[in-house]
Design a protein around this motif. Sequence first.
Motif, mmCIF file in Angstrom:
data_model
loop_
_atom_site.group_PDB
_atom_site.id
_atom_site.type_symbol
_atom_site.label_atom_id
_atom_site.label_comp_id
_atom_site.label_asym_id
_atom_site.label_seq_id
_atom_site.Cartn_x
_atom_site.Cartn_y
_atom_site.Cartn_z
ATOM 1 N N GLU A 82 0.870 -1.182 0.000
ATOM 2 C CA GLU A 82 0.000 0.000 0.000
ATOM 3 C C GLU A 82 0.904 1.227 0.000
ATOM 4 N N THR A 84 0.284 4.359 1.802
ATOM 5 C CA THR A 84 0.214 5.314 2.922
ATOM 6 C C THR A 84 1.526 5.353 3.711
ATOM 7 N N ARG A 113 0.372 -7.469 -3.293
ATOM 8 C CA ARG A 113 -0.078 -8.279 -2.146
ATOM 9 C C ARG A 113 -0.224 -9.714 -2.632
ATOM 10 N N GLU A 115 -2.112 -12.201 -2.380
ATOM 11 C CA GLU A 115 -3.415 -12.753 -2.015
ATOM 12 C C GLU A 115 -3.771 -13.835 -3.017
ATOM 13 N N TYR A 122 -5.886 -9.021 -7.464
ATOM 14 C CA TYR A 122 -4.638 -9.320 -8.158
ATOM 15 C C TYR A 122 -3.485 -9.241 -7.172
ATOM 16 N N GLN A 127 -3.251 1.642 -7.274
ATOM 17 C CA GLN A 127 -4.079 2.497 -6.412
ATOM 18 C C GLN A 127 -3.860 3.967 -6.754
ATOM 19 N N GLU A 131 -3.678 11.474 0.512
ATOM 20 C CA GLU A 131 -3.428 11.661 1.950
ATOM 21 C C GLU A 131 -3.467 13.158 2.304
ATOM 22 N N ARG A 258 -11.874 -2.067 8.806
ATOM 23 C CA ARG A 258 -10.785 -1.920 7.835
ATOM 24 C C ARG A 258 -9.644 -2.902 8.167
ATOM 25 N N TYR A 262 -3.679 1.019 11.374
ATOM 26 C CA TYR A 262 -3.370 2.395 11.768
ATOM 27 C C TYR A 262 -4.581 3.303 11.966
ATOM 28 N N TYR A 263 -5.786 2.826 11.685
ATOM 29 C CA TYR A 263 -6.930 3.748 11.674
ATOM 30 C C TYR A 263 -7.391 4.193 13.061
ATOM 31 N N ALA A 280 -15.068 -3.824 -2.618
ATOM 32 C CA ALA A 280 -14.627 -2.507 -2.140
ATOM 33 C C ALA A 280 -13.767 -1.844 -3.221
ATOM 34 N N VAL A 281 -14.191 -0.662 -3.619
ATOM 35 C CA VAL A 281 -13.436 0.061 -4.653
ATOM 36 C C VAL A 281 -12.523 1.079 -3.986
HETATM 37 P P1 HAM Z 1 -7.128 -0.998 1.309
HETATM 38 O O1 HAM Z 1 -8.551 -1.064 1.727
HETATM 39 O O2 HAM Z 1 -6.232 -2.105 1.717
HETATM 40 O O3 HAM Z 1 -6.579 0.383 1.853
HETATM 41 O O4 HAM Z 1 -7.037 -0.852 -0.268
HETATM 42 C C1 HAM Z 1 -7.719 0.179 -0.942
HETATM 43 C C2 HAM Z 1 -8.341 -0.349 -2.234
HETATM 44 O O5 HAM Z 1 -7.337 -1.016 -3.029
HETATM 45 C C3 HAM Z 1 -9.403 -1.425 -2.025
HETATM 46 O O6 HAM Z 1 -10.655 -0.855 -1.722
HETATM 47 C C4 HAM Z 1 -9.408 -2.109 -3.383
HETATM 48 O O7 HAM Z 1 -10.192 -1.374 -4.303
HETATM 49 C C5 HAM Z 1 -7.958 -2.032 -3.813
HETATM 50 N N1 HAM Z 1 -7.292 -3.333 -3.566
HETATM 51 C C6 HAM Z 1 -6.773 -3.797 -2.415
HETATM 52 N N2 HAM Z 1 -6.236 -5.028 -2.586
HETATM 53 C C7 HAM Z 1 -6.431 -5.338 -3.891
HETATM 54 C C8 HAM Z 1 -6.099 -6.479 -4.711
HETATM 55 N N3 HAM Z 1 -5.443 -7.522 -4.216
HETATM 56 N N4 HAM Z 1 -6.454 -6.450 -6.029
HETATM 57 C C9 HAM Z 1 -7.114 -5.392 -6.543
HETATM 58 N N5 HAM Z 1 -7.435 -4.292 -5.830
HETATM 59 C C10 HAM Z 1 -7.107 -4.258 -4.522
HETATM 60 C C11 HAM Z 1 -5.293 0.817 1.701
HETATM 61 O O8 HAM Z 1 -4.485 0.336 0.944
HETATM 62 C C12 HAM Z 1 -5.005 2.079 2.492
HETATM 63 N N6 HAM Z 1 -3.591 2.434 2.297
HETATM 64 C C13 HAM Z 1 -5.918 3.209 2.072
HETATM 65 C C14 HAM Z 1 -5.651 4.477 2.808
HETATM 66 C C15 HAM Z 1 -4.961 5.547 2.361
HETATM 67 N N7 HAM Z 1 -6.037 4.730 4.050
HETATM 68 C C16 HAM Z 1 -5.598 5.930 4.407
HETATM 69 N N8 HAM Z 1 -4.935 6.432 3.380
#
Ligand code: HAM
Length: 415
Positions: A82, A84, A113, A115, A122, A127, A131, A258, A262-263, A280-281
């Motif tokens: 990610e 952040t 990731r 996963e 994926y 992303q 921030e 979430r 960190y939230y 989740a988008v």
């Molecule tokens: P997150 O919920 O882990 O948050 O990811 C944000 C978005 O990234 C998800 O809602 C989804 O759309 C997309 N996403 C996550 N994993 C995958 C995946 N394996 N494949 C496709 N899309 C994916 C964060 O990453 C935090 N850093 C958000 C944030 C920023 N919070 C505060 N600032």
Amino acid sequence: MNAITAVKGFKDILPEEAYHWQQVEQLIRGVLADFCFKEIHVPILEKTELFAKGIGDTTDIVEKEMYTFRDRGEDSLTLRPEATASVLRAYIEHSMFNQGSVTKLFSIGPMFRRERPQKGRYRQFHQIDVEVLGSEEPQTDAELILMLVHLFRTVGLENLSLDINSLGCPACRSGFRQKLIDFMQDTLTSLCEDCQRRLTNNPLRVFDCKNDACRRLIQDAPTIPDFICDGCRWHFDEVKACLDMFALPYNLNPRMVRGLDYYTRTTFEITIPHMGAQNAVVGGGRYDGLIRDLGGPDIPGIGFAIGFERLMSLLHDRQDDPPPPVLFIAALGSEAQAAAFKLCNQLRLEGIRVEMDYSGKSLKSQMKKADKSGSLYTLILGEREIQAGEGELRDMRSSKQWAVPLESLRSHIAQ
Ligand code: HAM
């Protein structure tokens, strides 16, 4: 020999798709500029400890999903899961907090990731990460959510579901933590192995479990909003009041915790109802202690990230094709080919979209290529035309063809 294929969960973005991505990105950049955000580029690779500290040792991401390796036996490095933590690391490292009281940043790029790949999930995904650092005011939370909804409308998406919650601060969370442990004690053996472990390490993560039995048990568990302190309640009420000013519909979802540790206080997600499990988008929220935990000053922050692949999957039926060339040059004979090469690249240097085929194949074959390229005009050049300083220009839509002096070609094909 079998051809080498891409790594599982890693996806190519083919030209038409890439063009569509670029168009959507452009619209999003426009909205971000209107809300006064500036772009930052951060590396894809960071020291592993950044994510362990930032995201939390006991989260799924850090426990099982990171691509981590030793750099030739030295530092442990990780492909960022990610953005952040990386953005905050850069903010602290470059003392950006000295530049003004509030810093508004965005960053666009790939995350990694490990996963289990499935539709919408994926191992490399992209992303748009946003921030805001240095503001604890509830207006900032509302501004971000409002911008998100506006951003989705700008790219043509209306029917989204916005969930919001408050996770309180560490003070209100410790009371809640104990209540949750007490509640779960009686049902401990019915929880999955992961959740039994989570209950001691990080009880909140139990809300994240996808296991049906755990989900049923958690249905009646206490939730954080029942425990938040007066300060956090006031903050959340203000956020809601600001959203109400714009008549933004939202669902209060007290079970949304979430997946990152960190939230604090406001958290939010945008989901697409018919998208199945990976719906989740966008996910985001406030993280008031994170900058301090990463070794910086005690400065609050909030942000979100949009999953680009998931966003684009909602827009796939609205795809436009990339613009075709304005001109295709078909040349016959080596002298004409050389003149065409020069003219083609000269026009490109002037900013005109031109294509040609250097293979020297028959006119018929070149005309087929011109047709396939979708070009608006084709210029046919032979030795005779070159001698006369002209070419045969064909309007591909009307099939009309006429001789044009090469020096006036630009005015004939002007858009
Ligand atoms: P997150 O919920 O882990 O948050 O990811 C944000 C978005 O990234 C998800 O809602 C989804 O759309 C997309 N996403 C996550 N994993 C995958 C995946 N394996 N494949 C496709 N899309 C994916 C964060 O990453 C935090 N850093 C958000 C944030 C920023 N919070 C505060 N600032």
